[in-house]
Design an enzyme around this catalytic site. Structure first.
Site, PDB file in Angstrom:
ATOM      1  N   HIS A 186      -5.828  10.460 -16.844  1.00 19.91           N
ATOM      2  CA  HIS A 186      -5.052   9.013 -16.574  1.00 19.91           C
ATOM      3  C   HIS A 186      -4.715   8.973 -18.137  1.00 19.91           C
ATOM      4  O   HIS A 186      -5.452   9.068 -19.174  1.00 19.91           O
ATOM      5  CB  HIS A 186      -6.145   8.044 -16.314  1.00 19.91           C
ATOM      6  CG  HIS A 186      -5.693   6.844 -16.035  1.00 19.91           C
ATOM      7  ND1 HIS A 186      -5.188   5.933 -16.982  1.00 19.91           N
ATOM      8  CD2 HIS A 186      -5.523   6.126 -14.826  1.00 19.91           C
ATOM      9  CE1 HIS A 186      -4.984   4.831 -16.470  1.00 19.91           C
ATOM     10  NE2 HIS A 186      -5.029   5.041 -15.008  1.00 19.91           N
TER      11      HIS A 186
ATOM     12  N   GLU B  16     -13.628  -4.769 -10.574  1.00 15.50           N
ATOM     13  CA  GLU B  16     -12.712  -4.871  -9.655  1.00 15.50           C
ATOM     14  C   GLU B  16     -13.526  -4.973  -8.256  1.00 15.50           C
ATOM     15  O   GLU B  16     -13.529  -4.069  -7.456  1.00 15.50           O
ATOM     16  CB  GLU B  16     -11.984  -3.801  -9.642  1.00 15.50           C
ATOM     17  CG  GLU B  16     -11.053  -3.537 -10.440  1.00 15.50           C
ATOM     18  CD  GLU B  16      -9.857  -2.579 -10.412  1.00 15.50           C
ATOM     19  OE1 GLU B  16     -10.147  -1.361  -9.677  1.00 15.50           O
ATOM     20  OE2 GLU B  16      -8.839  -2.672 -10.980  1.00 15.50           O
TER      21      GLU B  16
ATOM     22  N   GLU C  96      -6.082  -4.869 -17.468  1.00 14.90           N
ATOM     23  CA  GLU C  96      -5.735  -3.214 -17.493  1.00 14.90           C
ATOM     24  C   GLU C  96      -4.362  -3.295 -17.204  1.00 14.90           C
ATOM     25  O   GLU C  96      -3.900  -3.881 -16.289  1.00 14.90           O
ATOM     26  CB  GLU C  96      -6.920  -2.600 -16.557  1.00 14.90           C
ATOM     27  CG  GLU C  96      -8.241  -2.460 -16.703  1.00 14.90           C
ATOM     28  CD  GLU C  96      -8.985  -1.663 -15.772  1.00 14.90           C
ATOM     29  OE1 GLU C  96      -8.366  -0.887 -14.789  1.00 14.90           O
ATOM     30  OE2 GLU C  96      -9.977  -1.989 -15.335  1.00 14.90           O
TER      31      GLU C  96
ATOM     32  N   CYS D 245     -24.870  -3.628   6.424  1.00 14.40           N
ATOM     33  CA  CYS D 245     -26.225  -3.444   6.507  1.00 14.40           C
ATOM     34  C   CYS D 245     -26.915  -4.575   6.898  1.00 14.40           C
ATOM     35  O   CYS D 245     -26.356  -5.483   7.191  1.00 14.40           O
ATOM     36  CB  CYS D 245     -26.817  -2.934   5.087  1.00 14.40           C
ATOM     37  SG  CYS D 245     -27.236  -4.424   4.102  1.00 14.40           S
TER      38      CYS D 245
HETATM   39  C1  GLA Z   1      -8.882   0.588 -12.157  1.00 22.17           C
HETATM   40  C2  GLA Z   1     -10.264   0.638 -12.690  1.00 22.17           C
HETATM   41  C3  GLA Z   1     -10.532   1.207 -14.045  1.00 22.17           C
HETATM   42  C4  GLA Z   1      -9.735   2.789 -13.840  1.00 22.17           C
HETATM   43  C5  GLA Z   1      -8.313   2.451 -13.542  1.00 22.17           C
HETATM   44  C6  GLA Z   1      -7.400   3.604 -13.577  1.00 22.17           C
HETATM   45  O1  GLA Z   1      -8.218  -0.538 -12.480  1.00 22.17           O
HETATM   46  O2  GLA Z   1     -10.884  -1.046 -13.119  1.00 22.17           O
HETATM   47  O3  GLA Z   1     -11.899   1.513 -14.273  1.00 22.17           O
HETATM   48  O4  GLA Z   1     -10.433   3.235 -12.952  1.00 22.17           O
HETATM   49  O5  GLA Z   1      -8.057   1.731 -12.356  1.00 22.17           O
HETATM   50  O6  GLA Z   1      -6.182   3.463 -13.320  1.00 22.17           O
HETATM   51 ZN    ZN Z   2     -25.507  -4.763   2.717  1.00 23.24          ZN
END
Ligand code: GLA
Ligand code: ZN
Length: 677
Positions: A358, A151, A307, A158
């Site tokens: 979770h 993600e 996901e 910086c």
């Molecule tokens: C994100 C992250 C995962 C996890 C989920 C939980 O999508 O990529 O690592 O933390 O959220 O919902």
């Molecule tokens: Zn930087």
């Protein structure tokens, strides 16, 4: 490297590094995964500290062992690079890898996703670990794909990033500071720069009113992230690993321009966590359906649902359980919109730290006799049953423009409505209208190739760049249908206002000019009323809120007019013939019911045929095509039974043969493409 799969990928994030004192767990997890029909795990997303416990000391044996055993058991791996979270030693020894925020404060070590994208040291360290991983796994038959980092998002201010930003600007403006001054309108408030060295990224403690600077900063952050991805991927390829590469993207995320990142990846993927509370399940599903259509259109081919949650998350305002049926219906909705996978975060729930509550396929109880486990297994079994659909492509006749740069520019500007312009809502309402017409749609940026669509819908296209107005003009001229709304064609790519009338470059296409725009408070509303015998057969009136554009007509005709205020009777919906096509202009921020009625009326008028005739309300219908067969998915997220009339010759692949769709469920039928009339 193309991504191809003969079956749907079903699995998700699995974190054995959190359980390395429990040898027994792996064996048990494999037993449970097989039982749940899981055929994939995503490994190593946050495992850097275990893969490289101290600088240059690599240990991949634990990972190898797991990839091997999983593979022997029919479970493939999508292997992650670990750059999403770095080990302590790295930040301790090389503090430059940590971010500086917009107020110029340096972050401490901690959390994840906290790294500078420019830092040569960080890029080098990431290169090395990626290279090691790729050397180890390049020929492993169990590696399905590479999941680069996690993600991507955020920005760093910086000194290294500041310098890279200045270099980027100098290149963009050909070393000519006058050019930059002009593009950014810096004579305003005496902001004129005399050297590129004076430029600093936007800051709440410094410059925040030059929107050209803001836009370039956002573009730079995307560019820097892209180069970071490129470096990660280059390490993998350099080591000889040729499996496809993806990045997992996020819902409604406007920190990056994803459309610019797709060139670095082989397959698009994203993480979908709808809020199954606070609105209807249909709305929750549709908001993410729109994003499925956006992610799929990035590469114009099937994507991965990297996901999703098998039940409640732990980070939303309330951790709502997914009621029975949602897991499967939401998974199939992703597939309907073009996903070749249904993946969860996470396979096994951790015991401690932030994500211990979770949702997971295997929870702390640890066995298979749970509701969630049963629903997940059932979803996996259905995906097996419909595996012939994997790889099928979507061919949409409609494009909906959702452009993140447009959003950056519009939402940042001080303008007609500083308490919210509602861009995303406008896109969503148009999306729902298109879906109500029973059509597939590609949700795309304005730079996308637009020549093959029959209908292009442009809600609030405030910014026009790279000649998009010419593409829209050619589309209508050649016989296409265009729907455009208020607050369109206002600025260029630098946020400089167009002179000489708006919507810029399209006034003749639309047959009108926007003269003024009125802004309404949250409590105010106007009305859009049909004129008698209008060509769309509209008989109802609809509420208009937020923004009301007052247009002056040239060749356009009025279909609806305002019902209230001093501009009552002025046009609220117009149509115009241009070339062989037709352009519609929606003057005000109409409520959702307007879109649900008017877009289907427009598509019907122009014979842009939906996938199912007489589609009942609230159903989402999509199609995917492979060889000579079209697979049509109808998702019902309502609590009621619905019924569709199956086309002649259609064969049900999933669901009831009589076209009845149970509450919270999916019907799939197939039909021959050659039987299209
Ligand atoms: C994100 C992250 C995962 C996890 C989920 C939980 O999508 O990529 O690592 O933390 O959220 O919902
Ligand atoms: Zn930087």
């Amino acid at each position: 490297m193309d991504f191809k799969t003969r079956h749907f990928i079903f699995g998700g994030d699995y974190n054995p590094e959190q359980w390395d004192d429990r040898e027994d767990i792996l064996e048990e997890d494999i037993r449970l995964m097989k039982k749940a029909n899981i055929n994939e795990v995503t490994l190593g997303v946050f495992a850097w500290a275990k893969e490289e416990p101290s600088e240059g000391q690599y240990d991949l044996s634990w990972l190898r062992k797991r990839v091997d055993i999983l593979y022997e058991n029919g479970i493939e791996t999508i292997l992650s690079t670990p750059s999403g979270a770095r080990p302590h030693w790295l930040a301790d020894k090389y503090p430059e890898v940590l971010r500086v925020d917009e107020s110029r404060h340096k972050d401490l070590f901690g959390e994840r996703h906290n790294h500078c994208y420019t830092s040569p040291v960080y890029r080098e360290k990431v290169w090395q670990i990626n290279h090691k991983l790729a050397e180890e796994f390049r020929h492993h038959p169990g590696i399905k794909a590479w999941h680069i980092s996690n993600e991507y998002g955020g920005e760093c201010h910086c000194p290294l990033c500041q310098q890279a930003f200045r270099n980027y600007l100098s290149e963009k403006f050909e070393g000519n500071i006058e050019k930059l001054n002009h593009a950014w309108w810096t004579a305003f408030w005496s902001k004129t720069y005399t050297s590129f060295d004076q430029i600093e990224s936007p800051s709440s403690r410094g410059e925040r009113s030059i929107f050209g600077l803001y836009l370039e900063w956002k573009r730079f952050v995307t560019k820097q992230t892209g180069e970071f991805i490129k470096n990660e991927k280059a390490a993998i390829r350099d080591a000889g690993a040729m499996q496809p590469v993806t990045i997992n993207m996020m819902y409604e995320f406007d920190g990056l321009n994803y459309a610019k990142l797709t060139k670095y990846i082989d397959v698009a993927s994203w993480d979908s966590y709808p809020e199954w509370f606070g609105h209807s399940d249909t709305d929750a599903a549709l908001s993410h359906a729109m994003y499925h259509d956006f992610i799929r259109a990035l590469k114009n081919k099937p994507f991965l649902l990297m996901e999703s949650c098998p039940t409640a998350t732990n980070w939303q305002p309330v951790s709502k359980l997914k009621k029975p049926g949602i897991v499967k219906a939401a998974g199939l909705s992703a597939v309907a919109h073009g996903a070749d996978s249904v993946q969860y975060f996470q396979i096994r729930q951790g015991r401690g730290s932030f994500e211990k509550f979770h949702g997971a396929v295997i929870d702390h109880y640890g066995k298979e006799d749970t509701r969630v486990f049963r629903e997940v297994s059932d979803t996996g079994s259905t995906l097996k049953d419909i595996s012939k659909i994997a790889g099928a492509k979507t061919h949409a006749k409609v494009a909906l423009i959702h452009d993140v740069e447009n959003r950056w520019a519009m939402e940042k500007s001080a303008g007609p409505r500083n308490c919210g312009l509602g861009y995303y809502d406008a896109v969503m309402k148009a999306y729902k209208g298109i879906k109500a017409a029973g059509l597939d749609v590609d949700v795309v940026s304005m730079d996308h190739e637009l020549s093959d669509y029959k209908l292009i819908v442009c809600p609030m296209l405030y910014m026009l760049r790279n000649g998009v107005e010419e593409k829209l003009r050619a589309h209508v001229k050649g016989g296409g249908i265009l729907i455009m709304t208020y607050w369109s064609g206002i600025v260029d790519e630098n946020d400089l206002c167009y002179l000489g009338g708006t919507p810029f470059g399209l006034m003749d296409v639309l047959g009108l000019r926007s003269e003024e725009i009125d802004s309404l408070t949250d409590e105010e509303e106007n009305e859009m009323c049909p004129v008698s015998d209008n060509a769309l057969g509209i008989t109802k009136s609809y509420k208009a809120r937020k923004l009301c554009d007052l247009v002056v007509l040239d060749t356009a005709k009025t279909l609806m007019e305002y019902g209230k205020d001093w501009y009552a009777k002025r046009p609220a919906l117009c149509e115009n013939d241009f070339g062989k096509g037709k352009a519609y202009y929606i003057c005000a921020d109409a409520d959702e019911d307007f879109y649900l009625d008017v877009i289907p009326a427009i598509t019907k008028r122009h014979r842009i045929k939906g996938l199912v005739s007489n589609l009942p309300k609230e159903l989402d219908v999509c199609s995917r095509e492979k060889d000579d067969t079209r697979y049509v998915f109808v998702s019902n997220f309502t609590g009621e039974e619905k019924k569709i009339s199956l086309p002649k010759g259609a064969k049900v692949v999933l669901g009831n043969n009589d076209g009845v769709i149970d509450p919270i469920s999916t019907l799939i039928f197939e039909e021959s493409i050659s039987s299209d009339s």
